[in-house]
Motif scaffolding. Structure first.
Motif, PDB file in Angstrom:
ATOM      1  N   ILE A   4       0.836  -1.182   0.000  1.00  0.00           N
ATOM      2  CA  ILE A   4       0.000   0.000   0.000  1.00  0.00           C
ATOM      3  C   ILE A   4       0.882   1.247   0.000  1.00  0.00           C
ATOM      4  O   ILE A   4       1.855   1.351   0.740  1.00  0.00           O
ATOM      5  CB  ILE A   4      -0.912   0.000   1.244  1.00  0.00           C
ATOM      6  CG1 ILE A   4      -1.882  -1.181   1.172  1.00  0.00           C
ATOM      7  CG2 ILE A   4      -1.667   1.292   1.375  1.00  0.00           C
ATOM      8  CD1 ILE A   4      -2.810  -1.165  -0.023  1.00  0.00           C
ATOM      9  N   TYR A  31      -6.334   5.438   0.064  1.00  0.00           N
ATOM     10  CA  TYR A  31      -6.181   4.049  -0.332  1.00  0.00           C
ATOM     11  C   TYR A  31      -7.263   3.594  -1.305  1.00  0.00           C
ATOM     12  O   TYR A  31      -8.354   4.163  -1.345  1.00  0.00           O
ATOM     13  CB  TYR A  31      -6.239   3.149   0.907  1.00  0.00           C
ATOM     14  CG  TYR A  31      -5.093   3.314   1.865  1.00  0.00           C
ATOM     15  CD1 TYR A  31      -3.772   3.298   1.433  1.00  0.00           C
ATOM     16  CD2 TYR A  31      -5.329   3.475   3.231  1.00  0.00           C
ATOM     17  CE1 TYR A  31      -2.721   3.439   2.314  1.00  0.00           C
ATOM     18  CE2 TYR A  31      -4.282   3.615   4.127  1.00  0.00           C
ATOM     19  CZ  TYR A  31      -2.982   3.591   3.667  1.00  0.00           C
ATOM     20  OH  TYR A  31      -1.939   3.723   4.540  1.00  0.00           O
ATOM     21  N   HIS A  81      -0.715  -0.515   6.515  1.00  0.00           N
ATOM     22  CA  HIS A  81      -0.814   0.928   6.780  1.00  0.00           C
ATOM     23  C   HIS A  81       0.412   1.407   7.557  1.00  0.00           C
ATOM     24  O   HIS A  81       0.991   2.455   7.247  1.00  0.00           O
ATOM     25  CB  HIS A  81      -2.094   1.199   7.568  1.00  0.00           C
ATOM     26  CG  HIS A  81      -2.247   2.615   8.044  1.00  0.00           C
ATOM     27  ND1 HIS A  81      -2.395   3.684   7.186  1.00  0.00           N
ATOM     28  CD2 HIS A  81      -2.255   3.142   9.302  1.00  0.00           C
ATOM     29  CE1 HIS A  81      -2.507   4.805   7.892  1.00  0.00           C
ATOM     30  NE2 HIS A  81      -2.424   4.502   9.167  1.00  0.00           N
TER      31      HIS A  81
END
Length: 200
Positions: A4, A31, A81
């Motif tokens: 990510i 995201y 994250h």
């Protein structure tokens, strides 16, 4: 799922400029939806493990009423994250010589009526928190649901930041701030980029 990253539309240069000028930065549409869904599912499936944040070492604090779950290696979606924040920390180290070395984080749940009164995440430089990062992971939010972040910037100006889904609020951990009373369940990941020798 692939690693990510911040979206291309979100330039790290702008984050650095915002932090330098006002001590905080807001990033929207962080995201892709696939990841958001997975992250929300991971959070909500563990709600029964959350504890009252106000109780620490048997002592009850009156300034907060939210519930939290510290993020460990078992929470794989949330770990992605954290890795993104670690990457951002490297960029901030280059810009501000902060010496950021790690990220600590927890899920946070504010149920209706819950709040967090005025405080600083790094009061009187008593811990290693340099940058605070609040990511709003609920998938829907309405203006009248409360739960806003109220923040005093480095120029002593106050801002009210709505908990818009898929938004990150980044700010210096020594800035005064609060979470206004929520009228609906509000989910987030609160993280701190930590350093042993932070300077501003």
């Amino acid at each position: 799922m692939d690693a990510i990253h911040f979206p291309k539309s979100c330039h790290v240069d702008q984050i650095i400029k915002d932090l330098d000028q006002q001590g905080f930065s807001i990033i929207d549409d962080v995201y892709p939806q696939e990841y958001i869904h997975a992250l929300v599912e991971e959070c909500t499936s563990h709600l029964n493990q959350f504890r009252e944040a106000a109780i620490q070492n048997g002592v009850i604090s009156k300034i907060r009423s939210d519930h939290i779950l510290w993020i460990n290696e078992d929470l794989e979606k949330a770990q992605q994250h954290i890795k993104m924040l670690e990457s951002l920390g490297e960029e901030l180290n280059q810009a501000f010589f902060l010496g950021i070395r790690e990220v600590e984080a927890h899920f946070a749940c504010y149920n209706a009526g819950e709040f967090y009164a005025l405080h600083r995440d790094n009061p009187q430089q008593k811990n290693d928190r340099v940058i605070s990062a609040v990511y709003y992971l609920h998938e829907d939010w309405q203006e009248d649901w409360g739960g806003e972040l109220r923040l005093q910037d480095k120029n002593d100006q106050w801002h009210i930041i709505p908990p818009k889904p898929n938004r990150i609020a980044l700010f210096q951990s020594d800035l005064l701030h609060e979470v206004l009373k929520a009228k609906h369940q509000r989910l987030s990941i609160t993280a701190w980029l930590r350093s042993g020798n932070s300077i501003w």
